[in-house]
Enzyme design. Structure first.
Site, PDB file in Angstrom:
ATOM      1  N   SER A  51       0.862  -1.182   0.000  1.00 39.09           N
ATOM      2  CA  SER A  51       0.000   0.000   0.000  1.00 39.09           C
ATOM      3  C   SER A  51       0.896   1.228   0.000  1.00 39.09           C
ATOM      4  O   SER A  51       1.997   1.208   0.548  1.00 39.09           O
ATOM      5  CB  SER A  51      -0.939   0.012   1.210  1.00 39.09           C
TER       6      SER A  51
HETATM    7  C1  LIG Z   1      -1.198   2.148  -4.901  1.00 35.29           C
HETATM    8  S1  LIG Z   1      -2.216   1.921  -3.514  1.00 35.29           S
HETATM    9  C2  LIG Z   1      -3.474   3.142  -3.622  1.00 35.29           C
HETATM   10  C3  LIG Z   1      -3.066   4.559  -3.776  1.00 35.29           C
HETATM   11  C4  LIG Z   1      -4.152   5.470  -3.302  1.00 35.29           C
HETATM   12  N1  LIG Z   1      -5.158   5.696  -4.273  1.00 35.29           N
HETATM   13  C5  LIG Z   1      -3.589   6.733  -2.701  1.00 35.29           C
HETATM   14  O1  LIG Z   1      -3.712   7.781  -3.298  1.00 35.29           O
HETATM   15  O2  LIG Z   1      -3.020   6.637  -1.629  1.00 35.29           O
HETATM   16  C6  LIG Z   1      -3.167   0.499  -3.997  1.00 35.29           C
HETATM   17  C7  LIG Z   1      -4.155   0.064  -2.951  1.00 35.29           C
HETATM   18  O3  LIG Z   1      -5.005  -0.907  -3.523  1.00 35.29           O
HETATM   19  C8  LIG Z   1      -5.351  -1.803  -2.503  1.00 35.29           C
HETATM   20  N2  LIG Z   1      -5.868  -3.038  -3.123  1.00 35.29           N
HETATM   21  C9  LIG Z   1      -5.173  -4.072  -3.666  1.00 35.29           C
HETATM   22  N3  LIG Z   1      -6.021  -5.003  -4.104  1.00 35.29           N
HETATM   23  C10 LIG Z   1      -7.268  -4.551  -3.839  1.00 35.29           C
HETATM   24  C11 LIG Z   1      -8.562  -5.079  -4.060  1.00 35.29           C
HETATM   25  N4  LIG Z   1      -8.737  -6.247  -4.635  1.00 35.29           N
HETATM   26  N5  LIG Z   1      -9.613  -4.336  -3.663  1.00 35.29           N
HETATM   27  C12 LIG Z   1      -9.466  -3.109  -3.085  1.00 35.29           C
HETATM   28  N6  LIG Z   1      -8.260  -2.582  -2.825  1.00 35.29           N
HETATM   29  C13 LIG Z   1      -7.169  -3.283  -3.213  1.00 35.29           C
HETATM   30  C14 LIG Z   1      -4.064  -1.998  -1.732  1.00 35.29           C
HETATM   31  O4  LIG Z   1      -4.302  -2.513  -0.445  1.00 35.29           O
HETATM   32  C15 LIG Z   1      -3.521  -0.576  -1.733  1.00 35.29           C
HETATM   33  O5  LIG Z   1      -3.922   0.109  -0.569  1.00 35.29           O
END
Ligand SMILES: C[S@@+](CC[C@H](N)C(=O)[O-])C[C@H]1O[C@@H](n2cnc3c(N)ncnc32)[C@H](O)[C@@H]1O
Length: 396
Positions: A107
């Site tokens: 994350s």
């Molecule tokens: C790159 S980060 C997000 C960046 C965010 N939008 C920000 O501005 O901080 C990607 C996120 O997607 C979440 N994630 C991964 N797989 C997921 C899923 N199947 N459903 C929802 N969230 C998911 C991860 O836990 C992570 O927190």
């Protein structure tokens, strides 16, 4: 630092960041510029890890106001960097933080230039509703709330600890969007259909729920990726009959893959030396790592990964192993630019890649933005040039 000084310094850093993003071309509209200038990214990044940019193994350094001082913490929080807030799906221990290496970020707050460029690509207008998948720190959710109002924003995060922290940070800035803790692959049917759907993690194919929950004429912006690499960013228009179609609009983003779609831990069994059939090939292992042919390799072999290893005679061999059906291809450098490939299993992986490379050459070797995707209820295909062109299935 007194709170007033901190707020003034943070506001100045936001202005500076907005100027930088506008000069770089990612921030293109006055509305998103106002959001970047107003939303306090540091509230979503009280403590995080920043990547060391020294050459060598990837490593991350812990950063917070307590560890590096308020000024340094703020300036990193407002830099155009991805800042990591979780590794390997486990909450971070901030009681005695140490540098981290050999870990997988799960994350983060994505680099602001990519966040705003995707938001610009989303083409929102006043009062539109948005479904965001991957709340993460909540920073991009806050930008959406600033632009469209809390009631128009729904965001889904799969990790409870991450979701709880995002909820607290958003509330501390006065934002109360609809937040769900769930697997984002299901979207969130409650207020559907949405005008726009955006994902900040990568998917191997587009979940049908996103298509069903986006209104006819609405847009889906997401990254497609596989186990070898990212394919890039697509923008799909939904037709209301279970179909969505559109081009790759950028080759670059390397978002983390959906948690539930992580590659299997084992790459598969190395084939015995006598297995498979060997022939000469015009291409070597560089096909797998070069940007455009690597993109094709990811499409052609969605369940495969590769690595290079020396055998007992000291010869480098590149193994391409399909985790699903045990197909394999082994490339060997014969010297002077000559290569052989040994293939086995139900799919001739290298034959399929060579065929795709020929079709791509025949179409004047376009970059990934010369490809697109069509999603229908039973099938998803990446096409070359146009929906009627050569196409390949995405994994189910
Ligand atoms: C790159 S980060 C997000 C960046 C965010 N939008 C920000 O501005 O901080 C990607 C996120 O997607 C979440 N994630 C991964 N797989 C997921 C899923 N199947 N459903 C929802 N969230 C998911 C991860 O836990 C992570 O927190």
């Amino acid at each position: 630092m007194p709170p007033d000084d901190l707020n003034t310094r943070a506001a100045n850093l936001r202005q500076q960041l907005a100027r930088q993003l506008a000069a770089g071309g990612s921030l293109r509209s006055t509305e998103w510029r106002a959001a970047v200038e107003d939303v306090p990214r540091h509230e979503f990044l009280r403590a995080f890890y920043a990547e060391n940019l020294d050459p060598g193994a990837t490593a991350w350094t812990p950063i917070s106001a307590e560890l590096v001082g308020v000024g340094e913490w703020l300036s990193i929080a407002y830099s155009d960097q991805t800042l990591v807030t979780q590794f390997d799906g486990r909450p971070l221990d901030w009681s005695g933080p140490k540098p981290v290496s050999n870990a997988n970020p799960t994350s983060s707050s994505t680099l602001p230039s990519l966040v705003v460029s995707m938001l610009e690509d989303l083409d929102v207008h006043d009062d539109m509703t948005v479904l965001e998948l991957g709340t993460g720190t909540g920073y991009s959710t806050a930008l959406l709330c600033h632009r469209l109002g809390d009631k128009n924003v729904t965001s889904v995060e799969t990790d409870r600890d991450v979701a709880d922290r995002a909820r607290i940070a958003l509330a501390s800035c006065g934002y109360y969007p609809r937040l769900l803790t769930n697997d984002g692959q299901h979207g969130h049917a409650g207020p559907a259909p949405y005008d726009r759907t955006i994902a900040t993690y990568g998917v191997r194919s587009v979940p049908s729920a996103w298509v069903e929950q986006t209104r006819p004429g609405g847009l889906i912006v997401t990254t497609l990726r596989g186990w070898m690499r990212s394919l890039g960013l697509v923008r799909l228009t939904v037709d209301g009959e279970g179909r969505a179609e559109g081009p790759f609009i950028a080759a670059e983003p390397h978002f983390m893959i959906a948690r539930q779609q992580a590659a299997p831990t084992s790459m598969g069994m190395i084939p015995a030396p006598e297995e498979g059939k060997t022939r000469e090939t015009r291409f070597g292992r560089e096909l797998l790592s070069m940007p455009d042919s690597g993109f094709l390799a990811q499409i052609i072999m969605p369940n495969a990964r590769h690595f290079t290893m020396q055998d007992d005679s000291g010869t480098d061999r590149t193994y391409i192993l399909d985790a699903e059906n045990e197909s394999f291809a082994v490339l060997t450098d014969q010297g002077d630019g000559a290569w052989t490939v040994r293939q086995g299993g139900p799919c001739a992986l290298w034959d399929d890649l060579e065929e795709a490379i020929s079709l791509w050459h025949a179409a004047d070797s376009p970059a990934p933005t010369g490809f697109g995707v069509t999603v229908t209820p039973g099938d998803q295909r990446v096409w070359l040039g146009s929906p009627d062109g050569p196409s390949w299935a995405l994994p189910k």
